[in-house]
Design an enzyme around this catalytic site. Structure first.
Site, PDB file in Angstrom:
ATOM      1  CB  THR B  46      -1.014  -0.011   1.165  1.00  0.00           C
ATOM      2  OG1 THR B  46      -1.842   1.155   1.053  1.00  0.00           O
ATOM      3  CG2 THR B  46      -0.357  -0.033   2.531  1.00  0.00           C
ATOM      4  CD  GLU B  47      -1.228   3.881  -3.093  1.00  0.00           C
ATOM      5  OE1 GLU B  47      -1.197   2.634  -2.958  1.00  0.00           O
ATOM      6  OE2 GLU B  47      -2.091   4.470  -3.772  1.00  0.00           O
ATOM      7  CG  ASN B  48      -1.009   4.112   3.270  1.00  0.00           C
ATOM      8  OD1 ASN B  48      -1.182   3.211   2.448  1.00  0.00           O
ATOM      9  ND2 ASN B  48      -1.561   4.080   4.456  1.00  0.00           N
ATOM     10  CB  SER B  88       5.969   3.964  -0.302  1.00  0.00           C
ATOM     11  OG  SER B  88       4.866   3.217  -0.734  1.00  0.00           O
TER      12      SER B  88
END
Lengths: 220, 211
Positions: B46-48, B88
Site C-alpha cells: 500500500t503506497e502509504n 514506497s
C-alpha cells in the site's frame, strides 16, 4: 544546528513561524497528522502560508480548520478532493486558494531531493499528462523523463510516535508516511510525539529520523 | 452472462503469479484481495508505506495509525514492513513492484490510461498515486466496466479524458471481456455473454481474437 528544544507546550513549539512561510505538514488522512501542532499554528496566527501536505484537510478540524481561517494562500498536495474536504472545495471553487496538484510519489521525492541537496531530478511519472505540461523532458536510455525540482519547507510539522531527549524519532505503523521525508526538507522541523523518553531508551537500530533533522519536540 | 465486480476481481486474481508484490488501487481493485490464494505468498503493497498488508480491520483491531491508501483501517500480517513515502514510491518506480491493479475512466488501444480527472471545468483535480503506479509497476492491470452507464465505450482509440500515463496498461479486465494490449494491437482473451463480432461492432478499436 543547535540541540533539539524540548517544548513544554504546542504554543512554544510553533512560536516564531512567520507569515508567508512554506509549511510541510505530515500525515496521510489523519494517520501521522500533527493535529495539535496545527491547532497551535491556528492560535499562533501566521498567515499567507503555503501548505505542502498529501491532502487538503478533512472535516472541520486540523488542516481544514487552518484553511477555514483563511491563513493559507496555496496548497501543494496530491489528493485534495475527498468525501470530507468541503472546506478546501469551497475555497477552491470560490477562487480563494491556489492549488498545485503533484503526483504523490513526486511530492515525496521532491521533498527527499530538497532534504538531500539534490538540485533537480528526472522522473518518469506524469510523462505525457497535463501535470507535465511546460516541464522540461529528456530521453534517457529510450525512456522519457520529466525534470522535477525540490520542495523545501521553511517549517515542517510532523507527527511521530516517540522521541528521546535528543530528538531522535520513531514512528508507528502507517503513520510514518511523509514524516521522515518532511523532517529532512524543513528548515525548522517541529515534531509532536506521544511520549518523550530518556536518551538511550530508543534502540539506535530502529530510529527512523535521527536527531540531526529535528529542531523542536513536544509531547501531546 | 456478463461478470459482476467480484467475478472480475477473481479473474484478475487468477492471473497474479505466486510470490508477486502487488498494489491494489482504491475502489473495485481492492476486491482482488478476497480472491488471492492464501498460500501463494503474494505480498500486498500500500503506497502509504506498508508491505504485506492484511485484510480490513474490524472491531478491536481498528488502529487509526494502520490504514491503507483508501484510508480504510487494515491489519498486519507476519512479515509486514513499514517505510516512508519516498521509499514506497521508489519501490514502484524502481521496478520492484510486479503488478498494480487500477480502475479507469478510459484506456486507449495503445494502453494509455485515463483514471484521475474527468476534465470537467468545475472538477477539482486529485491524482494521488495513480500516475506513479501507472509508470512504476512492471505490469498494470485495469479493472473496469467496458461501457459507461450511458453505453459509451471505455476502451477507445484515443483517450479524451486527461491522461494518467502513456502506454502503460498491459491487460484490461471488464464485465464483458478481458483484453491484452500488445505491440500488435488489442487482443481479446475471453468474452462473457457477448460474441467477438458483437464486441467488435460496439468498440471503435480494432480487435484480434486470441489464438
Amino acid at each position: 544546528m543547535s540541540a533539539v528544544k524540548i517544548c513544554d507546550s504546542t504554543a512554544e513549539a510553533v512560536a516564531g513561524i512567520e507569515d508567508g512561510s512554506t509549511i510541510l505538514i505530515g500525515g496521510f488522512g489523519l494517520a501521522g497528522m500533527p493535529v495539535q501542532l496545527i491547532d497551535a499554528l491556528i492560535e499562533q496566527g501566521a498567515t499567507d502560508l503555503t501548505v505542502v501536505s498529501n491532502n487538503a484537510g478533512n472535516g472541520d478540524t486540523g488542516l481544514a480548520a487552518l484553511l477555514a481561517k483563511g491563513r493559507v494562500r496555496k496548497v501543494i498536495c496530491s489528493f485534495p478532493r475527498q468525501s470530507d474536504s468541503w472546506v478546501f472545495d469551497g475555497l477552491y471553487r470560490a477562487g480563494k486558494i491556489e492549488l498545485e496538484v503533484v503526483p504523490q510519489g513526486n511530492l515525496a521525492e521532491r521533498m527527499r531531493a530538497a532534504g538531500a541537496g539534490i538540485g533537480a531530478f528526472y522522473c518518469p511519472t506524469a510523462v505525457g499528462t497535463p501535470l507535465a505540461e511546460g516541464k522540461e523532458t529528456r530521453e534517457i536510455d529510450g525512456r522519457t523523463y520529466v525534470l522535477e525540482f525540490p520542495i523545501k519547507g521553511d517549517v515542517a510539522l510532523i507527527g511521530a510516535y516517540r522521541s528521546d531527549r535528543m530528538g531522535n524519532l520513531v514512528y508507528r505503523k502507517t503513520a510514518r508516511n511523509f514524516g521522515p521525508v518532511m523532517a529532512t526538507a524543513g528548515r525548522t522541523v517541529i515534531a509532536q510525539v506521544t511520549e518523550i523518553v530518556d536518551t538511550g531508551r530508543l534502540d539506535p537500530e530502529v530510529i527512523v529520523t535521527p536527531s540531526i533533522y529535528v529542531d523542536r519536540v513536544v509531547a501531546v | 452472462m456478463s461478470l459482476n465486480k467480484h467475478e472480475m476481481a477473481a479473474l484478475v486474481a487468477r492471473d497474479i503469479e505466486a510470490g508477486s508484490f502487488v498494489n491494489l488501487g482504491i475502489g473495485q481493485p481492492t476486491l482482488v484481495a478476497d480472491h488471492l490464494p492464501a498460500d501463494a505468498g503474494i505480498v500486498l503493497h500500500t503506497e502509504n508505506g506498508m508491505l504485506n498488508m492484511g485484510p480490513a480491520a474490524t472491531g478491536d483491531q481498528i488502529d487509526p495509525d494502520l490504514i491503507n491508501a483508501g484510508k480504510v483501517p487494515v491489519t498486519e500480517l507476519p512479515g509486514s514492513a513499514y517505510f516512508h513515502h519516498a521509499d514506497s514510491f521508489a519501490m514502484m518506480r524502481g521496478g520492484h513492484l510486479d503488478v498494480c491493479v487500477l480502475g479507469a475512466f478510459q484506456v486507449s488501444a495503445r494502453g494509455d490510461l485515463a483514471n484521475w480527472h474527468t476534465g470537467e471545468p468545475d472538477a477539482i483535480p486529485a491524482v494521488g498515486g495513480a500516475m506513479d503506479l501507472a509508470v512504476g509497476a512492471k505490469s498494470v492491470y485495469v479493472m473496469m466496466t467496458l461501457f459507461t452507464k450511458v453505453g459509451t465505450p471505455k476502451l477507445v482509440p484515443d483517450c479524451t479524458y486527461p491522461l494518467t500515463g502513456l502506454g502503460c496498461v498491459n491487460r484490461i479486465y471488464t464485465d464483458l471481456a478481458t483484453f491484452v494490449i500488445t505491440a500488435g494491437g488489442v487482443v481479446v482473451r475471453e468474452t462473457f455473454g457477448i460474441s467477438f463480432d458483437e464486441l467488435s461492432a460496439r468498440l471503435a478499436v480494432p480487435l484480434r481474437e486470441a489464438e
